[in-house]
Design a protein around this motif. Structure first.
Motif, PDB file in Angstrom:
ATOM      1  N   ILE A  73      -3.025  19.322 -45.825  1.00 60.59           N
ATOM      2  CA  ILE A  73      -3.665  20.269 -44.906  1.00 60.59           C
ATOM      3  C   ILE A  73      -3.128  20.163 -43.491  1.00 60.59           C
ATOM      4  O   ILE A  73      -3.401  21.030 -42.658  1.00 60.59           O
ATOM      5  N   ALA A  74      -2.385  19.106 -43.187  1.00 61.90           N
ATOM      6  CA  ALA A  74      -1.842  18.962 -41.843  1.00 61.90           C
ATOM      7  C   ALA A  74      -0.670  17.999 -41.888  1.00 61.90           C
ATOM      8  O   ALA A  74      -0.616  17.100 -42.728  1.00 61.90           O
ATOM      9  N   ASN A  75       0.283  18.209 -40.983  1.00 65.89           N
ATOM     10  CA  ASN A  75       1.376  17.259 -40.847  1.00 65.89           C
ATOM     11  C   ASN A  75       1.850  17.238 -39.410  1.00 65.89           C
ATOM     12  O   ASN A  75       1.681  18.198 -38.660  1.00 65.89           O
ATOM     13  N   SER A  76       2.408  16.113 -39.023  1.00 67.84           N
ATOM     14  CA  SER A  76       2.874  15.941 -37.663  1.00 67.84           C
ATOM     15  C   SER A  76       3.910  14.834 -37.659  1.00 67.84           C
ATOM     16  O   SER A  76       4.382  14.407 -38.729  1.00 67.84           O
ATOM     17  N   GLN A  77       4.262  14.352 -36.471  1.00 66.33           N
ATOM     18  CA  GLN A  77       5.229  13.283 -36.345  1.00 66.33           C
ATOM     19  C   GLN A  77       4.685  12.179 -35.438  1.00 66.33           C
ATOM     20  O   GLN A  77       3.809  12.421 -34.601  1.00 66.33           O
ATOM     21  N   ILE A  78       5.211  10.974 -35.637  1.00 70.85           N
ATOM     22  CA  ILE A  78       4.908   9.881 -34.726  1.00 70.85           C
ATOM     23  C   ILE A  78       5.449  10.260 -33.351  1.00 70.85           C
ATOM     24  O   ILE A  78       6.603  10.653 -33.205  1.00 70.85           O
ATOM     25  N   ARG A  79       4.619  10.123 -32.330  1.00 73.26           N
ATOM     26  CA  ARG A  79       4.962  10.653 -31.008  1.00 73.26           C
ATOM     27  C   ARG A  79       5.784   9.700 -30.150  1.00 73.26           C
ATOM     28  O   ARG A  79       6.432  10.126 -29.193  1.00 73.26           O
ATOM     29  N   ASP A  80       5.749   8.399 -30.456  1.00 74.77           N
ATOM     30  CA  ASP A  80       6.413   7.421 -29.604  1.00 74.77           C
ATOM     31  C   ASP A  80       6.756   6.195 -30.435  1.00 74.77           C
ATOM     32  O   ASP A  80       6.548   6.182 -31.647  1.00 74.77           O
ATOM     33  N   ASN A  81       7.288   5.173 -29.810  1.00 76.76           N
ATOM     34  CA  ASN A  81       7.649   3.957 -30.525  1.00 76.76           C
ATOM     35  C   ASN A  81       6.494   2.968 -30.644  1.00 76.76           C
ATOM     36  O   ASN A  81       6.695   1.789 -30.947  1.00 76.76           O
ATOM     37  N   LEU A  82       5.282   3.459 -30.407  1.00 80.54           N
ATOM     38  CA  LEU A  82       4.070   2.669 -30.605  1.00 80.54           C
ATOM     39  C   LEU A  82       3.308   3.101 -31.853  1.00 80.54           C
ATOM     40  O   LEU A  82       2.210   2.622 -32.105  1.00 80.54           O
ATOM     41  N   GLY A  83       3.871   4.056 -32.594  1.00 80.71           N
ATOM     42  CA  GLY A  83       3.250   4.511 -33.832  1.00 80.71           C
ATOM     43  C   GLY A  83       2.156   5.533 -33.666  1.00 80.71           C
ATOM     44  O   GLY A  83       1.453   5.854 -34.630  1.00 80.71           O
ATOM     45  N   ASP A  84       1.981   6.098 -32.472  1.00 79.16           N
ATOM     46  CA  ASP A  84       0.859   6.997 -32.197  1.00 79.16           C
ATOM     47  C   ASP A  84       1.067   8.382 -32.802  1.00 79.16           C
ATOM     48  O   ASP A  84       2.188   8.900 -32.838  1.00 79.16           O
TER      49      ASP A  84
END
Length: 392
Positions: A73-84
């Motif tokens: 139902i949703a997908n995105s990407q890790i935003r930074d090198n902290l796993g957020d």
């Protein structure tokens, strides 16, 4: 709740395992599994993925589990090198999957391997939620889904699954108390988390990484292999196999708390790293194998005798004064004509004394191998102490 077959469960798990960029029908907001949210508008789901922290551009997918169906139902990407990460999702029972490379906190490098971790969350309608996707949430994920499908509430299923994970891992760690769900355990002491729980989570993360790094030197071995092996142990209620157990036990002895803390401080600038050293100090003493293992022939009884955890050798008659009844642990004993102990002639568990003898008649003749370890009441197993001897 609609009952489904075991086959249907595995079909659902197959979907959860294969979660990627494929397109699936949109999930319905109607119905839902008993005890989970249903209906309502989308709201924020944020969090972090780590095995150390995932690095930027890793993929995050959310599957809505509705009865015996599941859909992305949703997908995105890790935003930074902290796993957020952050997504907008519908409420209900959700499987959150993160796939990507990660920072190796034991060696201060980035992994070449991409791994997939999962977490199960029951998202309330119109409420923001924050979760942590980690190795522990992965290990408990499949069993929790199965228990929910069998009719258990989300709360009961996740509690039971997490208990099973800790029972499996207790062969290395012993029974380390934790107070929070796995999805609330970080590797830094972020607001709303518990330092002791975070320390346990960071310990497991570092232990797995150290075990994989060392074992991959000798054979093709990956983090995914280790995680899948332990997932199968959890879902099947099996103990950790000998090779994996030895890898984890030996990895514990190589963990360096100060180095891990320094490596993570270089990534999590200004954050307090979970006190992993406390867990290492708790776990390590119990992994020490029985000491001073010796063996000798009892010529009078035509038997082989073994002493361990004594300050004198078996050949000394005074050793009998040092025979103890174990408290808080017992001994596991094995004798085999193969050095790999693949077909034990003697295989004892729960032995309470630090002295053992056996008649030669039951052992055949030739070179034989003996090993012993401690088995603690809290589930922890020590390394084996081993020796060989010749049966006349």
């Amino acid at each position: 709740m609609k009952k489904i077959t075991q086959l249907t469960f595995f079909l659902l798990v197959a979907l959860l395992l294969s979660c990627g960029g494929e397109s699936y029908p949109a999930a319905s907001n109607e119905g839902g599994i008993s005890g989970t949210g249903n209906g309502g508008s989308k709201s924020s789901l944020s969090g972090s993925a780590y095995k150390g922290p995932f690095i930027q551009d890793g993929e995050v997918n959310v599957i809505s589990i509705e009865g015996d169906n599941g859909s992305v139902i949703a997908n995105s990407q890790i935003r930074d090198n902290l796993g957020d990460f952050i997504l907008e999702v519908e409420p209900g029972l959700l499987s959150v999957s993160a796939t990507g490379r990660f920072y190796d906190e034991t060696e201060a490098t980035y992994s070449e391997e991409s791994v997939t971790l999962k977490a199960l969350v029951n998202k309330d309608p119109e409420q923001q939620a924050t979760i942590l996707v980690n190795a522990l949430t992965l290990l408990s994920h499949d069993l929790a889904v199965e228990l929910i499908i069998q009719g258990n509430s989300y709360e009961q299923a996740t509690a039971d699954a997490q208990s099973r994970v800790k029972t499996v891992l207790a062969a290395v760690t012993g029974d380390i108390p934790t107070s929070q769900p796995f999805i609330n355990m970080n590797i830094i002491n972020s607001p709303g988390t518990t330092p002791e729980d975070n320390a346990y989570s960071l310990y497991i993360s570092s232990l797995f990484t150290e075990a994989v790094n060392e074992r991959s030197i000798e054979e093709p071995y990956t983090m995914t292999t280790l995680l899948n092996t332990l997932r199968a142990d959890v879902i099947n209620n099996d103990p950790i196999d000998d090779a994996t157990l030895l890898s984890l036990q030996e990895a514990n002895g190589r963990l360096n708390a100060a180095s891990i803390q320094q490596n993570l401080e270089a990534v999590f600038i200004g954050e307090t790293i979970a006190p992993i050293g406390d867990v290492i100090e708790t776990v390590s003493p119990g992994l020490v194998p029985p000491s001073n293992l010796t063996t000798s022939v009892n010529t009078t009884g035509d038997a082989q005798q073994f002493c361990f955890d004594m300050t004198v050798e078996c050949s000394n008659p005074e050793h009998k004064a040092e025979i103890i009844t174990a408290v808080g642990y017992a001994y596991d004993l094995q004798i085999d004509d193969n050095a790999d102990f693949s077909s034990p002639i003697v295989n004892l568990t729960g032995w309470q004394r630090n002295f053992f003898d056996t008649e030669h008649a039951s052992l055949g003749s030739g070179t034989r191998y003996f090993r012993v370890r401690k088995s603690y009441d809290d589930g922890q197993l020590s390394l084996w102490a081993q020796t060989d001897f010749v049966v006349p």
